[in-house]
Design a protein around this motif. Sequence first.
Motif, PDB file in Angstrom:
ATOM      1  N   THR A   4      -5.855   2.503   9.530  1.00 14.50           N
ATOM      2  CA  THR A   4      -5.729   3.160  10.830  1.00 14.50           C
ATOM      3  C   THR A   4      -6.884   4.141  10.980  1.00 14.50           C
ATOM      4  O   THR A   4      -7.159   4.934  10.073  1.00 14.50           O
ATOM      5  CB  THR A   4      -4.388   3.905  10.963  1.00 14.50           C
ATOM      6  N   LEU A   9      -7.881   2.053  15.978  1.00 17.36           N
ATOM      7  CA  LEU A   9      -7.469   0.887  15.186  1.00 17.36           C
ATOM      8  C   LEU A   9      -6.141   1.245  14.555  1.00 17.36           C
ATOM      9  O   LEU A   9      -5.983   2.342  14.007  1.00 17.36           O
ATOM     10  CB  LEU A   9      -8.489   0.557  14.093  1.00 17.36           C
ATOM     11  N   ILE A  64      -4.345  -2.067  10.446  1.00 16.04           N
ATOM     12  CA  ILE A  64      -5.103  -3.303  10.278  1.00 16.04           C
ATOM     13  C   ILE A  64      -4.919  -3.865   8.872  1.00 16.04           C
ATOM     14  O   ILE A  64      -5.197  -3.191   7.878  1.00 16.04           O
ATOM     15  CB  ILE A  64      -6.606  -3.071  10.530  1.00 16.04           C
ATOM     16  N   ASP A  65      -4.445  -5.100   8.793  1.00 16.78           N
ATOM     17  CA  ASP A  65      -4.407  -5.856   7.542  1.00 16.78           C
ATOM     18  C   ASP A  65      -5.265  -7.096   7.743  1.00 16.78           C
ATOM     19  O   ASP A  65      -5.062  -7.851   8.703  1.00 16.78           O
ATOM     20  CB  ASP A  65      -2.977  -6.272   7.189  1.00 16.78           C
ATOM     21  N   LEU A  66      -6.219  -7.295   6.844  1.00 18.77           N
ATOM     22  CA  LEU A  66      -7.182  -8.381   7.042  1.00 18.77           C
ATOM     23  C   LEU A  66      -7.734  -8.807   5.693  1.00 18.77           C
ATOM     24  O   LEU A  66      -8.071  -7.967   4.851  1.00 18.77           O
ATOM     25  CB  LEU A  66      -8.317  -7.877   7.936  1.00 18.77           C
ATOM     26  N   LEU A  73     -14.116  -1.029  13.373  1.00 14.65           N
ATOM     27  CA  LEU A  73     -13.633  -1.765  12.200  1.00 14.65           C
ATOM     28  C   LEU A  73     -14.762  -1.977  11.197  1.00 14.65           C
ATOM     29  O   LEU A  73     -14.584  -1.739   9.987  1.00 14.65           O
ATOM     30  CB  LEU A  73     -13.054  -3.112  12.634  1.00 14.65           C
ATOM     31  N   THR A  78     -11.797 -13.417  13.794  1.00 16.83           N
ATOM     32  CA  THR A  78     -10.751 -12.393  13.863  1.00 16.83           C
ATOM     33  C   THR A  78     -10.734 -11.843  15.275  1.00 16.83           C
ATOM     34  O   THR A  78     -11.753 -11.377  15.778  1.00 16.83           O
ATOM     35  CB  THR A  78     -11.009 -11.264  12.854  1.00 16.83           C
ATOM     36  N   ILE A 133      -9.261  -9.012  17.729  1.00 18.32           N
ATOM     37  CA  ILE A 133      -8.613  -7.703  17.650  1.00 18.32           C
ATOM     38  C   ILE A 133      -8.587  -7.029  19.019  1.00 18.32           C
ATOM     39  O   ILE A 133      -9.466  -7.247  19.864  1.00 18.32           O
ATOM     40  CB  ILE A 133      -9.289  -6.759  16.619  1.00 18.32           C
ATOM     41  N   ARG A 188      -5.196  -3.711  17.303  1.00 17.75           N
ATOM     42  CA  ARG A 188      -4.560  -4.353  16.159  1.00 17.75           C
ATOM     43  C   ARG A 188      -5.166  -5.742  15.972  1.00 17.75           C
ATOM     44  O   ARG A 188      -5.822  -6.255  16.870  1.00 17.75           O
ATOM     45  CB  ARG A 188      -3.051  -4.508  16.380  1.00 17.75           C
ATOM     46  N   VAL A 189      -4.924  -6.350  14.840  1.00 17.31           N
ATOM     47  CA  VAL A 189      -5.347  -7.734  14.632  1.00 17.31           C
ATOM     48  C   VAL A 189      -4.367  -8.646  15.365  1.00 17.31           C
ATOM     49  O   VAL A 189      -3.166  -8.634  15.082  1.00 17.31           O
ATOM     50  CB  VAL A 189      -5.392  -8.099  13.134  1.00 17.31           C
ATOM     51  N   SER A 224      -6.274 -13.982  12.801  1.00  6.16           N
ATOM     52  CA  SER A 224      -7.462 -14.140  11.972  1.00  6.16           C
ATOM     53  C   SER A 224      -7.311 -15.409  11.151  1.00  6.16           C
ATOM     54  O   SER A 224      -6.257 -15.655  10.559  1.00  6.16           O
ATOM     55  CB  SER A 224      -7.640 -12.936  11.040  1.00  6.16           C
TER      56      SER A 224
END
Length: 250
Positions: free
Chosen positions: A15, A24, A27-29, A50, A214, A216, A219-220, A223
């Motif tokens: 975040t 942001l 975010i999990d990526l 990001l 991805t 965005i 948030r995502v 992806s």
Amino acid sequence: MKKQQNFAVEVEDLTVAYDSKPVLWDIDLKIPKGKLMAVIGPNGAGKTTLIKAMLGLLKPVTGAVRFLDGSGSIRTLKNQIGYVPQSGSVDWDFPATVQDVVLMGCYGKLGWIRRPRKSDIELTKQTLSKVGMQDYASRQISQLSGGQQQRVFLARALAQEAEVYFMDEPFKGVDAQTEKAIVALLKELKEQGKTVVVVHHDLQTVPDYFDWVTLINLRVVASGPVEEVFHEENLRKTYHNSAALLRSVV
């Protein structure tokens, strides 16, 4: 049994906020190795944020970023991470020649005290040749066009010989010939097993230029492989049903 790893970048619970306003959120990526990935989304979606957060240029409120199967952070692996910033964020009046700028890509290997070796000079020449700028080596960067400047910064990243590259809108303000040359270089990096993460705006070229994407918007949204996640439903979620924009793509 130990979990198998094969990622270039992993972002967990990231975040980022400006003046207490999240830009942001959570975010999990995970970006696999050897992918050519576009980061797309509307203006203000947090694409550049990001990239900068992953590079440690912005301090997140929460979250962690790991590189190369968790073998280290941006601090410990900085020589393995290349970065091409937006052309508008660079001080082009800085008194440096094209060759000087590209040699900066070797400093991670040289250290700041040692003089460039013959091999570093040769690598500089090779990378300038790859981007079609070998005839401009002694030119001041302030004397170049926008497309030429972008090629020089791409050459600097190539000279670093990194494993992971981040590029923030490398096609912005360049002519068609330069864009074609940059795309060819990105695909060459991918073929060498490198990972390239690109902030990108032109939705029409995503399927031709990239194999991973991805989406965005703070948030995502999604992806994964382009053929799996780059479709109308996800684009509508990302761009909030912007009809005019979506008609040109889907």
